[in-house]
Design a protein around this motif. Sequence first.
Motif, PDB file in Angstrom:
ATOM      1  N   GLY A  21     -11.796  97.672  40.459  1.00 54.55           N
ATOM      2  CA  GLY A  21     -11.097  98.875  40.872  1.00 54.55           C
ATOM      3  C   GLY A  21     -11.125  99.011  42.386  1.00 54.55           C
ATOM      4  O   GLY A  21     -11.858  98.303  43.082  1.00 54.55           O
ATOM      5  N   PHE A  22     -10.334  99.942  42.907  1.00 55.60           N
ATOM      6  CA  PHE A  22     -10.217 100.121  44.354  1.00 55.60           C
ATOM      7  C   PHE A  22      -9.729 101.538  44.637  1.00 55.60           C
ATOM      8  O   PHE A  22      -9.292 102.266  43.738  1.00 55.60           O
ATOM      9  CB  PHE A  22      -9.237  99.100  44.946  1.00 55.60           C
ATOM     10  N   ASP A  23      -9.787 101.931  45.900  1.00 59.43           N
ATOM     11  CA  ASP A  23      -9.287 103.230  46.325  1.00 59.43           C
ATOM     12  C   ASP A  23      -7.935 103.064  47.015  1.00 59.43           C
ATOM     13  O   ASP A  23      -7.660 102.010  47.608  1.00 59.43           O
ATOM     14  CB  ASP A  23     -10.263 103.909  47.290  1.00 59.43           C
ATOM     15  N   ILE A  81      -7.694  96.995  38.493  1.00 60.17           N
ATOM     16  CA  ILE A  81      -7.560  98.046  37.490  1.00 60.17           C
ATOM     17  C   ILE A  81      -7.032  99.290  38.181  1.00 60.17           C
ATOM     18  O   ILE A  81      -7.552  99.709  39.216  1.00 60.17           O
ATOM     19  CB  ILE A  81      -8.919  98.366  36.846  1.00 60.17           C
ATOM     20  N   LEU A  82      -5.992  99.874  37.606  1.00 60.51           N
ATOM     21  CA  LEU A  82      -5.405 101.089  38.166  1.00 60.51           C
ATOM     22  C   LEU A  82      -5.928 102.326  37.444  1.00 60.51           C
ATOM     23  O   LEU A  82      -6.007 102.354  36.211  1.00 60.51           O
ATOM     24  CB  LEU A  82      -3.881 101.054  38.049  1.00 60.51           C
ATOM     25  N   PHE A  83      -6.270 103.339  38.238  1.00 62.24           N
ATOM     26  CA  PHE A  83      -6.680 104.637  37.715  1.00 62.24           C
ATOM     27  C   PHE A  83      -5.770 105.712  38.295  1.00 62.24           C
ATOM     28  O   PHE A  83      -4.901 105.424  39.132  1.00 62.24           O
ATOM     29  CB  PHE A  83      -8.145 104.921  38.075  1.00 62.24           C
ATOM     30  N   ALA A  84      -5.984 106.940  37.869  1.00 62.68           N
ATOM     31  CA  ALA A  84      -5.154 108.045  38.360  1.00 62.68           C
ATOM     32  C   ALA A  84      -5.200 108.135  39.881  1.00 62.68           C
ATOM     33  O   ALA A  84      -4.207 108.507  40.525  1.00 62.68           O
ATOM     34  CB  ALA A  84      -5.613 109.359  37.727  1.00 62.68           C
ATOM     35  N   ASP A 119     -19.947 100.377  35.995  1.00 60.13           N
ATOM     36  CA  ASP A 119     -20.371 101.565  36.738  1.00 60.13           C
ATOM     37  C   ASP A 119     -20.766 102.722  35.821  1.00 60.13           C
ATOM     38  O   ASP A 119     -21.284 103.738  36.292  1.00 60.13           O
ATOM     39  CB  ASP A 119     -19.243 102.052  37.668  1.00 60.13           C
ATOM     40  N   MET A 120     -20.526 102.589  34.525  1.00 59.62           N
ATOM     41  CA  MET A 120     -20.837 103.678  33.605  1.00 59.62           C
ATOM     42  C   MET A 120     -22.347 103.849  33.462  1.00 59.62           C
ATOM     43  O   MET A 120     -23.122 102.895  33.582  1.00 59.62           O
ATOM     44  CB  MET A 120     -20.175 103.413  32.253  1.00 59.62           C
ATOM     45  N   LYS A 121     -22.771 105.092  33.194  1.00 60.42           N
ATOM     46  CA  LYS A 121     -24.194 105.430  33.183  1.00 60.42           C
ATOM     47  C   LYS A 121     -24.958 104.755  32.051  1.00 60.42           C
ATOM     48  O   LYS A 121     -26.190 104.648  32.102  1.00 60.42           O
ATOM     49  CB  LYS A 121     -24.371 106.949  33.082  1.00 60.42           C
ATOM     50  N   ALA A 122     -24.240 104.284  31.029  1.00 59.36           N
ATOM     51  CA  ALA A 122     -24.917 103.588  29.934  1.00 59.36           C
ATOM     52  C   ALA A 122     -25.607 102.316  30.413  1.00 59.36           C
ATOM     53  O   ALA A 122     -26.573 101.854  29.810  1.00 59.36           O
ATOM     54  CB  ALA A 122     -23.920 103.248  28.828  1.00 59.36           C
ATOM     55  N   HIS A 148     -15.173 100.790  40.547  1.00 57.88           N
ATOM     56  CA  HIS A 148     -15.236 101.655  41.718  1.00 57.88           C
ATOM     57  C   HIS A 148     -15.675 100.863  42.936  1.00 57.88           C
ATOM     58  O   HIS A 148     -16.504  99.954  42.858  1.00 57.88           O
ATOM     59  CB  HIS A 148     -16.211 102.818  41.476  1.00 57.88           C
ATOM     60  N   LYS A 149     -15.118 101.210  44.070  1.00 49.93           N
ATOM     61  CA  LYS A 149     -15.476 100.595  45.342  1.00 49.93           C
ATOM     62  C   LYS A 149     -16.962 100.796  45.618  1.00 49.93           C
ATOM     63  O   LYS A 149     -17.516 101.857  45.346  1.00 49.93           O
ATOM     64  CB  LYS A 149     -14.651 101.234  46.460  1.00 49.93           C
ATOM     65  N   GLY A 150     -17.583  99.768  46.168  1.00 41.71           N
ATOM     66  CA  GLY A 150     -18.999  99.891  46.499  1.00 41.71           C
ATOM     67  C   GLY A 150     -19.636  98.532  46.677  1.00 41.71           C
ATOM     68  O   GLY A 150     -19.001  97.492  46.448  1.00 41.71           O
TER      69      GLY A 150
END
Length: 332
Positions: free
Chosen positions: A19-21, A42-45, A262-265, A289-291
Motif C-alpha cells: 500500500g501507499f499514500d 493495493i488501492l484504498f479509499a 499491519d493488522m493487530k492480529a 501502509h507506508k512505513g
Amino acid sequence: MDKNKITQKLMAGQRLMLGFDGIEFNNELKHIINDINACGIILFARNIESSKQVSCLCSDCQAYARARGLPPLFIAIDQEGGVVARLKEPFTVFKGNPFIDTVEDARTFASITAHELVQVGINMNFAPVLDIAPKGVDSIMKDRVFKGDAKTISRLGTQIILTLQRKGIMAVAKHFPGIGRTIKDSHFSLPVLDIDLESLWQSDMVPFVDAKNQGVAGIMLSHILYPQLDYHWPASLSPFIANDLLRNQMGYDGLVMTDDLDMKAIEHDIKTCIQQILTSGIDMALICHKGPGIDTAFHEIMGWLNRDENLYLMGKKSLERILRVKKKYLQG
C-alpha cells in the motif's frame, strides 16, 4: 519476462504487495516499483478521488514499471460490495454478499464490477469472501458473507470468480481456511478458532476447494489462530496451513497471500513474519501502509534468499507462479 533478467532483487520484491499514500504517481510509488520491485500495489479509499484520477494513477504506475524493464503490476482493491467497497459512486454501489441470493445476482455483480475495474486499470479484486457464518454465531463476518450453507456459498462464490476472471480481473478468495465462525475482529486482536481439521474439510473449506477447482487466481490466508491445526502460528504465518494443507493436501497451485500484515492480529515483528512467510511457501506478503516495515521486509527477504538454499528454491517457485499469473492476465 526474459528469464535472463531475473535477479535476486526481483525475486525478493515480487513477494511483496504494498500500500501507499497519495492519489497520484509519486516518489513513494517510484520506490515501491523501482527500488523494491514489488509485485503490485493495493488501492484504498485514501488513494481514490475519481475514476479519471484512478485511471491515470494505474496507467502511470504500469508505464513506470514497463520503462524500468519490470513485470506488469498487480493492481488490487477490495471491492466486495456492501461494507467493504473502496470504490464509491459514480462506480456502481452494491449491497454486498448478504444480498446476493442467486447465481444471476452473483453474475451481475461480478460482470459490472469487472467492467468498471478494467476501465480504470485495476486488475485484481480481493473477492469473493468465501467464509461461512453458521446460524447461531455472532460472526464478525456476518455483513460480508453470502447467506446459506457451504454448497450455496460455493455456488455463488465460484460464479463471481468465473465471471471476474473471464472479464480479465483476477479473483482472490478469502479468508482461508475460513473465519466465519469467529466473533473477534483480526484488525484489532488475534481471534482463536478451536476447530478440528475434519470439521473444516466438511464445511468451511468446501468453498475454497471449489474455488481451486475453478482456477481462482489467488487465495488469501486468514489472521486467525487454529490451535488444533497449528498451536503457535496464525494461518497467514503457518507452514502447516499454507503449505501442507492448502498446497499439498488441497492441491492449490495458484497465488497464496497473507492478509495485511499491519493488522493487530499479527503480534510478531516484521522480520519474524517474513521468515515464517518464506518458510511456509507463501507467495505474497501484503503490507498495506507506508512505513519502515516495507523496506525491512524487502531486505529480510533478500537476506534469506542469500543464505538459505531451500528458501531460495522455494522463492524461485513462488516467482514462477507470480510471473505465470501475470503472463496469463496482464500480458495477453
